[in-house]
Write a protein that holds these residues in place. Structure first.
Motif, PDB file in Angstrom:
ATOM      1  N   LEU A  16       0.840  -1.198   0.000  1.00  0.00           N
ATOM      2  CA  LEU A  16       0.000   0.000   0.000  1.00  0.00           C
ATOM      3  C   LEU A  16       0.874   1.246   0.000  1.00  0.00           C
ATOM      4  O   LEU A  16       1.952   1.257   0.596  1.00  0.00           O
ATOM      5  CB  LEU A  16      -0.915   0.017   1.224  1.00  0.00           C
ATOM      6  CG  LEU A  16      -1.929  -1.115   1.314  1.00  0.00           C
ATOM      7  CD1 LEU A  16      -2.719  -1.018   2.611  1.00  0.00           C
ATOM      8  CD2 LEU A  16      -2.862  -1.111   0.115  1.00  0.00           C
ATOM      9  N   PRO A  17       0.388   2.313  -0.627  1.00  0.00           N
ATOM     10  CA  PRO A  17       1.173   3.545  -0.647  1.00  0.00           C
ATOM     11  C   PRO A  17       1.202   4.207   0.721  1.00  0.00           C
ATOM     12  O   PRO A  17       0.204   4.227   1.445  1.00  0.00           O
ATOM     13  CB  PRO A  17       0.428   4.421  -1.659  1.00  0.00           C
ATOM     14  CG  PRO A  17      -0.960   3.891  -1.694  1.00  0.00           C
ATOM     15  CD  PRO A  17      -0.867   2.431  -1.366  1.00  0.00           C
ATOM     16  N   VAL A  18       2.384   4.708   1.070  1.00  0.00           N
ATOM     17  CA  VAL A  18       2.558   5.505   2.275  1.00  0.00           C
ATOM     18  C   VAL A  18       3.109   6.838   1.798  1.00  0.00           C
ATOM     19  O   VAL A  18       4.268   6.927   1.386  1.00  0.00           O
ATOM     20  CB  VAL A  18       3.523   4.835   3.274  1.00  0.00           C
ATOM     21  CG1 VAL A  18       3.715   5.710   4.507  1.00  0.00           C
ATOM     22  CG2 VAL A  18       3.033   3.443   3.651  1.00  0.00           C
ATOM     23  N   LEU A  19       2.267   7.854   1.829  1.00  0.00           N
ATOM     24  CA  LEU A  19       2.652   9.174   1.349  1.00  0.00           C
ATOM     25  C   LEU A  19       2.984  10.050   2.550  1.00  0.00           C
ATOM     26  O   LEU A  19       2.187  10.160   3.480  1.00  0.00           O
ATOM     27  CB  LEU A  19       1.519   9.803   0.523  1.00  0.00           C
ATOM     28  CG  LEU A  19       1.012   8.986  -0.654  1.00  0.00           C
ATOM     29  CD1 LEU A  19      -0.134   9.716  -1.355  1.00  0.00           C
ATOM     30  CD2 LEU A  19       2.121   8.683  -1.639  1.00  0.00           C
ATOM     31  N   GLU A  20       4.148  10.675   2.508  1.00  0.00           N
ATOM     32  CA  GLU A  20       4.591  11.516   3.618  1.00  0.00           C
ATOM     33  C   GLU A  20       3.999  12.927   3.543  1.00  0.00           C
ATOM     34  O   GLU A  20       4.059  13.664   4.514  1.00  0.00           O
ATOM     35  CB  GLU A  20       6.122  11.595   3.640  1.00  0.00           C
ATOM     36  CG  GLU A  20       6.807  10.251   3.824  1.00  0.00           C
ATOM     37  CD  GLU A  20       6.482   9.580   5.158  1.00  0.00           C
ATOM     38  OE1 GLU A  20       6.252  10.287   6.162  1.00  0.00           O
ATOM     39  OE2 GLU A  20       6.443   8.331   5.186  1.00  0.00           O
ATOM     40  N   PHE A  21       3.443  13.294   2.396  1.00  0.00           N
ATOM     41  CA  PHE A  21       2.894  14.632   2.199  1.00  0.00           C
ATOM     42  C   PHE A  21       1.514  14.536   1.568  1.00  0.00           C
ATOM     43  O   PHE A  21       1.116  13.487   1.061  1.00  0.00           O
ATOM     44  CB  PHE A  21       3.804  15.461   1.271  1.00  0.00           C
ATOM     45  CG  PHE A  21       5.214  15.582   1.761  1.00  0.00           C
ATOM     46  CD1 PHE A  21       5.528  16.427   2.814  1.00  0.00           C
ATOM     47  CD2 PHE A  21       6.237  14.846   1.175  1.00  0.00           C
ATOM     48  CE1 PHE A  21       6.836  16.535   3.269  1.00  0.00           C
ATOM     49  CE2 PHE A  21       7.537  14.942   1.625  1.00  0.00           C
ATOM     50  CZ  PHE A  21       7.844  15.798   2.682  1.00  0.00           C
ATOM     51  N   ASP A  22       0.778  15.645   1.565  1.00  0.00           N
ATOM     52  CA  ASP A  22      -0.472  15.708   0.826  1.00  0.00           C
ATOM     53  C   ASP A  22      -0.172  15.516  -0.656  1.00  0.00           C
ATOM     54  O   ASP A  22       0.893  15.897  -1.141  1.00  0.00           O
ATOM     55  CB  ASP A  22      -1.162  17.059   1.034  1.00  0.00           C
ATOM     56  CG  ASP A  22      -1.748  17.206   2.433  1.00  0.00           C
ATOM     57  OD1 ASP A  22      -2.076  16.178   3.054  1.00  0.00           O
ATOM     58  OD2 ASP A  22      -1.861  18.358   2.900  1.00  0.00           O
ATOM     59  N   TRP A  23      -1.126  14.942  -1.378  1.00  0.00           N
ATOM     60  CA  TRP A  23      -0.938  14.622  -2.795  1.00  0.00           C
ATOM     61  C   TRP A  23      -0.457  15.832  -3.588  1.00  0.00           C
ATOM     62  O   TRP A  23       0.432  15.733  -4.420  1.00  0.00           O
ATOM     63  CB  TRP A  23      -2.241  14.064  -3.357  1.00  0.00           C
ATOM     64  CG  TRP A  23      -2.138  13.686  -4.788  1.00  0.00           C
ATOM     65  CD1 TRP A  23      -2.713  14.314  -5.847  1.00  0.00           C
ATOM     66  CD2 TRP A  23      -1.380  12.592  -5.342  1.00  0.00           C
ATOM     67  NE1 TRP A  23      -2.381  13.676  -7.020  1.00  0.00           N
ATOM     68  CE2 TRP A  23      -1.562  12.615  -6.736  1.00  0.00           C
ATOM     69  CE3 TRP A  23      -0.582  11.605  -4.791  1.00  0.00           C
ATOM     70  CZ2 TRP A  23      -0.980  11.683  -7.575  1.00  0.00           C
ATOM     71  CZ3 TRP A  23       0.005  10.669  -5.630  1.00  0.00           C
ATOM     72  CH2 TRP A  23      -0.189  10.721  -7.001  1.00  0.00           C
TER      73      TRP A  23
END
Length: 105
Positions: A16-23
């Motif tokens: 699953l994606p783990v994004l450190e910032f808003d898209w």
């Protein structure tokens, strides 16, 4: 530290994606790379759902034959957990539909 990564999820059987910032904080190139990686993973979700559905059918057959109440409860719990995983996979499958329009705007 990476701005994003794909981390394996044992429960769902996919990374699953783990994004450190808003898209919107990602550059267009980063967004394109994320979407490209996600599309590859996303393509495996229908097969994952089919595999879980087969497990549900097996558990339902076991439940049909089971006479012990406690064991029946355990089987029902397992069926509910598998169905929950399928539901979560459907949600993740639709994620791309939410990202794509934003990417093109």
């Amino acid at each position: 530290m990476d701005k994003y990564r794909f981390q394996w999820n044992d429960r769902l059987g996919i990374p699953l994606p783990v994004l450190e910032f808003d898209w919107d904080a990602y550059s267009e190139d980063e967004q394109a790379r994320i979407v490209e990686q996600w599309e590859t993973i996303r393509g495996a979700i229908p097969d994952r759902i089919i595999a879980l559905e087969k497990r549900i059918h097996i558990e339902q057959a076991r439940l049909y034959e089971e006479d012990d109440f406690d064991t029946s409860c355990e089987i029902n719990y397992e069926i509910a957990e598998l169905a929950s995983r399928i539901n979560d996979l459907h949600i993740w499958y639709r994620i791309n539909q939410e990202i794509e329009p934003r990417r093109h705007s």
